[in-house]
Design a protein around this motif. Structure first.
Motif, PDB file in Angstrom:
ATOM      1  N   GLY A   2      38.593  65.318  -6.015  1.00 51.20           N
ATOM      2  CA  GLY A   2      39.056  63.942  -6.057  1.00 51.20           C
ATOM      3  C   GLY A   2      38.012  62.853  -5.895  1.00 51.20           C
ATOM      4  O   GLY A   2      37.880  62.173  -6.683  1.00 51.20           O
ATOM      5  N   ALA A   3      37.259  63.207  -4.907  1.00 45.94           N
ATOM      6  CA  ALA A   3      36.136  62.008  -4.452  1.00 45.94           C
ATOM      7  C   ALA A   3      35.010  62.040  -5.620  1.00 45.94           C
ATOM      8  O   ALA A   3      34.621  60.767  -6.070  1.00 45.94           O
ATOM      9  N   MET A   6      36.684  60.349  -8.790  1.00 46.04           N
ATOM     10  CA  MET A   6      36.943  58.878  -8.695  1.00 46.04           C
ATOM     11  C   MET A   6      35.813  58.131  -8.658  1.00 46.04           C
ATOM     12  O   MET A   6      35.609  56.868  -8.901  1.00 46.04           O
ATOM     13  N   CYS A 122      45.951  64.121  -7.900  1.00 45.08           N
ATOM     14  CA  CYS A 122      44.987  63.778  -6.873  1.00 45.08           C
ATOM     15  C   CYS A 122      45.163  62.261  -6.910  1.00 45.08           C
ATOM     16  O   CYS A 122      44.705  61.803  -7.666  1.00 45.08           O
ATOM     17  N   ARG A 124      44.185  58.583  -4.803  1.00 45.52           N
ATOM     18  CA  ARG A 124      43.397  57.668  -4.010  1.00 45.52           C
ATOM     19  C   ARG A 124      43.809  56.275  -3.946  1.00 45.52           C
ATOM     20  O   ARG A 124      44.176  55.622  -4.808  1.00 45.52           O
ATOM     21  N   ASN A 125      44.409  55.910  -2.442  1.00 42.53           N
ATOM     22  CA  ASN A 125      44.759  54.600  -2.343  1.00 42.53           C
ATOM     23  C   ASN A 125      43.871  53.941  -1.544  1.00 42.53           C
ATOM     24  O   ASN A 125      43.378  54.450  -0.474  1.00 42.53           O
ATOM     25  N   PRO A 126      43.031  52.827  -2.081  1.00 46.20           N
ATOM     26  CA  PRO A 126      41.978  52.112  -1.328  1.00 46.20           C
ATOM     27  C   PRO A 126      42.333  51.610   0.050  1.00 46.20           C
ATOM     28  O   PRO A 126      43.682  51.347   0.257  1.00 46.20           O
ATOM     29  N   ASN A 153      49.427  64.962   2.797  1.00 47.97           N
ATOM     30  CA  ASN A 153      48.507  64.126   2.960  1.00 47.97           C
ATOM     31  C   ASN A 153      48.219  64.137   4.404  1.00 47.97           C
ATOM     32  O   ASN A 153      49.074  64.592   5.191  1.00 47.97           O
ATOM     33  N   GLU A 212      40.653  55.237   3.213  1.00 48.17           N
ATOM     34  CA  GLU A 212      41.111  55.706   2.083  1.00 48.17           C
ATOM     35  C   GLU A 212      42.119  56.525   2.300  1.00 48.17           C
ATOM     36  O   GLU A 212      42.066  57.349   3.189  1.00 48.17           O
ATOM     37  N   ARG A 213      43.275  56.449   1.407  1.00 51.95           N
ATOM     38  CA  ARG A 213      44.358  57.456   1.930  1.00 51.95           C
ATOM     39  C   ARG A 213      44.442  58.305   0.415  1.00 51.95           C
ATOM     40  O   ARG A 213      44.526  58.137  -0.427  1.00 51.95           O
ATOM     41  N   TRP A 214      44.043  59.489   0.793  1.00 55.45           N
ATOM     42  CA  TRP A 214      44.138  60.576  -0.443  1.00 55.45           C
ATOM     43  C   TRP A 214      45.469  61.665  -0.359  1.00 55.45           C
ATOM     44  O   TRP A 214      45.632  62.006   0.800  1.00 55.45           O
TER      45      TRP A 214
END
Length: 290
Positions: A2-3, A6, A122, A124-126, A153, A212-214
């Motif tokens: 994911g990282a 993104m 997957c 990603r929430n900043p 999560n 960050e919320r993954w």
């Protein structure tokens, strides 16, 4: 994965974008979806990988994906999808027995071999930059489209609105556990006996909001050809459930593929803007005639 994905150049990610035609698989940029009726935009980006593409790799069933995804397809994504289906079938078979359905009914509606909208996601929430932003949901109130969803999560932010409640409640992540949501398709199959729950994602509480919320999700949806309707002929429990909800239409007349595409289209902000523009144009024309 994911990282790494993104972190790819935005222009490259956009070559794998979902688009506005009801396709769920691929990348979704932040702000592509509306979270409410007023058109407030979401703040999350995510990547969806089709169950069919993952299990058939390197054969392409629906679409291609970024190189960072392909590098993890066989050793990470496909095993995650298989495990998601394995757990899903355990839960479906328990529901199957409780609903009094013939053995294997619900599992057959979600046959692994049939193409479907099932997918891994997957998200990603900043981190929240300003206090005012924490008041806006990252993902608005909704029910899931499919049958079962398993969410993994580490940070908070998921909230539910239980029936009869007026206030949202946080769901605290527990290490080694996943959150399971019942979706609309399973609610329809069960004649409303099983209820899809309303949930949303907001900024994590307290200091968690600084990170960050993954999230990882596996969504199980019925096979594309399956018609979404209550299984009243197969279970008296389901039939009784339908009788108790005379206000609810359990005969959608839609296949899972049609239902899924329509729901995805309705989320996209571009489709809402086009719809509003079309209505405005129609009003202008009619007014001119009058």
């Amino acid at each position: 994965m994911g990282a790494e994905t993104m972190a790819l150049p935005f222009e490259e990610l956009m070559t794998f974008e979902q688009g506005d035609n009801g396709q769920s698989f691929g990348y979704k940029k932040a702000g592509a979806n509306a979270i409410d009726a007023t058109g407030t935009l979401d703040s999350v980006e995510f990547l969806n990988v089709s169950k069919d593409d993952a299990l058939a790799y390197p054969q392409v069933i629906h679409r291609t994906y970024p190189s960072t995804v392909n590098a993890r397809m066989e050793n990470t994504i496909a095993p995650f999808a298989r495990k998601g289906l394995e757990v899903t079938y355990v839960v479906l078979n328990i529901f199957n027995d409780k609903l009094g359905l013939p053995k294997g009914t619900l599992e057959s509606l979600h046959d692994m071999e049939e193409h479907s909208g099932s997918e891994t996601r997957c998200i990603r929430n900043p981190p929240v930059q300003i206090k005012e932003a924490a008041k806006i949901p990252a993902i608005g109130a909704h029910t899931d489209f499919g049958s079962l969803s398993f969410l993994h999560n580490r940070l908070g932010g998921l909230q539910v609105l239980p029936p009869g409640h007026e206030e949202w409640s946080y769901i605290r992540p527990i290490p080694g556990h996943a959150v399971c949501n019942i979706g609309d398709a399973l609610s329809l199959f069960s004649g409303g006996v099983l209820q899809s729950n309303i949930h949303r994602v907001v900024a994590p509480p307290g200091v968690q909001a600084e990170y960050e919320r993954w999230s990882l999700v596996f969504f199980t949806r019925p096979g594309n050809s399956k018609v979404l309707r209550a299984l009243v002929e197969s279970s008296h429990i389901v039939a009784e459930g339908v009788k108790k909800r005379p206000d609810k239409n359990f005969e959608t007349g839609s296949t899972a593929a049609e239902w899924f595409a329509r729901r995805i289209k309705n989320q996209r902000i571009n489709n809402r803007l086009v719809s509003h523009q079309s209505v405005a144009a129609d009003v202008t024309i009619v007014t001119g005639i009058l």
